[in-house]
Write an enzyme that holds these catalytic residues in place. Structure first.
Site, short mmCIF file in Angstrom:
data_model
loop_
_atom_site.label_atom_id
_atom_site.label_comp_id
_atom_site.label_asym_id
_atom_site.label_seq_id
_atom_site.Cartn_x
_atom_site.Cartn_y
_atom_site.Cartn_z
N GLU A 71 18.62 -18.25 24.92
CA GLU A 71 18.14 -17.82 23.60
C GLU A 71 18.16 -16.29 23.46
O GLU A 71 18.52 -15.77 22.40
CB GLU A 71 16.74 -18.39 23.36
CG GLU A 71 16.78 -19.92 23.23
CD GLU A 71 15.43 -20.59 23.25
OE1 GLU A 71 14.39 -19.90 23.36
OE2 GLU A 71 15.40 -21.84 23.17
N TYR A 120 18.93 -24.52 17.93
CA TYR A 120 18.25 -25.82 18.01
C TYR A 120 19.22 -26.95 18.39
O TYR A 120 18.96 -28.12 18.10
CB TYR A 120 17.55 -26.13 16.70
CG TYR A 120 16.19 -25.45 16.56
CD1 TYR A 120 15.22 -25.58 17.56
CD2 TYR A 120 15.86 -24.72 15.42
CE1 TYR A 120 13.97 -24.97 17.43
CE2 TYR A 120 14.61 -24.11 15.28
CZ TYR A 120 13.67 -24.25 16.29
OH TYR A 120 12.43 -23.65 16.16
N LYS A 164 8.37 -17.56 13.07
CA LYS A 164 9.21 -18.33 12.15
C LYS A 164 8.97 -17.87 10.70
O LYS A 164 8.02 -17.13 10.42
CB LYS A 164 8.89 -19.83 12.32
CG LYS A 164 9.27 -20.38 13.70
CD LYS A 164 8.99 -21.88 13.80
CE LYS A 164 9.36 -22.42 15.16
NZ LYS A 164 9.14 -23.90 15.25
P1 RTP Z 1 10.06 -24.56 19.23
O1 RTP Z 1 11.33 -25.00 19.93
O2 RTP Z 1 10.24 -24.29 17.77
O3 RTP Z 1 9.39 -23.45 19.98
O4 RTP Z 1 8.99 -25.74 19.30
P2 RTP Z 1 8.66 -26.65 20.54
O5 RTP Z 1 9.49 -26.26 21.74
O6 RTP Z 1 7.18 -26.63 20.69
O7 RTP Z 1 9.12 -28.07 20.01
P3 RTP Z 1 10.56 -28.75 20.05
O8 RTP Z 1 10.40 -30.11 20.61
O9 RTP Z 1 11.57 -27.83 20.68
O10 RTP Z 1 10.87 -28.91 18.50
C1 RTP Z 1 11.44 -27.85 17.76
C2 RTP Z 1 10.79 -27.78 16.42
O11 RTP Z 1 11.16 -28.91 15.66
C3 RTP Z 1 10.12 -29.25 14.76
N1 RTP Z 1 9.76 -30.63 14.95
N2 RTP Z 1 9.58 -31.45 13.95
N3 RTP Z 1 9.12 -33.71 12.35
C4 RTP Z 1 8.98 -33.79 13.67
O12 RTP Z 1 8.61 -34.81 14.22
C5 RTP Z 1 9.26 -32.63 14.46
N4 RTP Z 1 9.24 -32.54 15.79
C6 RTP Z 1 9.57 -31.26 16.10
C7 RTP Z 1 8.92 -28.37 15.07
O13 RTP Z 1 8.84 -27.34 14.12
C8 RTP Z 1 9.25 -27.80 16.44
O14 RTP Z 1 8.69 -26.53 16.63
#
Ligand code: RTP
Ligand code: MG
Length: 148
Positions: free
Chosen positions: A126, A49, A9
């Site tokens: 993706e 996203y 990122k």
């Molecule tokens: P990513 O998609 O980026 O690989 O991350 P991930 O699967 O571990 O997590 P995901 O649930 O898909 O969330 C995507 C990204 O959103 C941001 N996020 N912010 N502020 C918050 O509560 C929150 N929750 C998620 C994070 O940067 C996460 O990587």
């Protein structure tokens, strides 16, 4: 052989972590089959996203992922989707174990360094969003015989 989409990122690029991250997956025995440094458009960010579009942090997430260049990659190997997620660590770095990428380098959930596909369906979707078919290269390495 399974493929996944991984992306350093904007925070990881700015913090000079591309090499460190590529190195971890290479050393594990996975094979890099596609890679590019790129600027994500607003439209691509919203598609990538899309599953989070109703979440309160969606706007921030799109702003962040488009705030600077990212390093997009396709990696190949047995069980690479789940293993890469383990190597990345928990979404929130405060819960990420030491020796994971987020555990070692990240401090907050909004700037957690790396993205990785979370399922075979996400990986196909993706990879298709970020790479043209001809940008993913098929090749063999002799080292594979010592990994598998
Ligand atoms: P990513 O998609 O980026 O690989 O991350 P991930 O699967 O571990 O997590 P995901 O649930 O898909 O969330 C995507 C990204 O959103 C941001 N996020 N912010 N502020 C918050 O509560 C929150 N929750 C998620 C994070 O940067 C996460 O990587
Ligand atoms: Mg995710």
């Amino acid at each position: 052989m399974e493929r996944t989409f991984l992306m350093v990122k904007p925070d990881g690029v700015q913090r000079n972590l591309i090499g460190e991250i590529v190195s971890r997956f290479e050393k594990k025995g996975f094979q890099l089959v596609g890679a590019k440094l790129m600027q994500i458009s607003q439209e691509l960010a919203e598609q990538h996203y899309g599953e989070h579009k109703e979440r309160p942090f969606f706007g921030e997430l799109v702003d962040f992922i488009t705030s600077g260049p990212v390093f997009a990659m396709v990696w190949e190997g047995e069980n690479v989707i789940a293993t890469a997620r383990q190597m990345m660590g928990a979404t929130n770095p405060k819960d990420a174990a030491p020796a994971t990428i987020r555990g070692d380098f990240a401090a907050t959930v909004g700037k957690n360094i790396i993205h990785g596909s979370d399922s075979p369906e996400s990986a196909v979707r993706e990879i298709g969003l970020f790479f043209k078919e001809e940008e993913v290269v098929e090749y063999s390495k002799l080292i594979s015989e010592w990994v598998y």
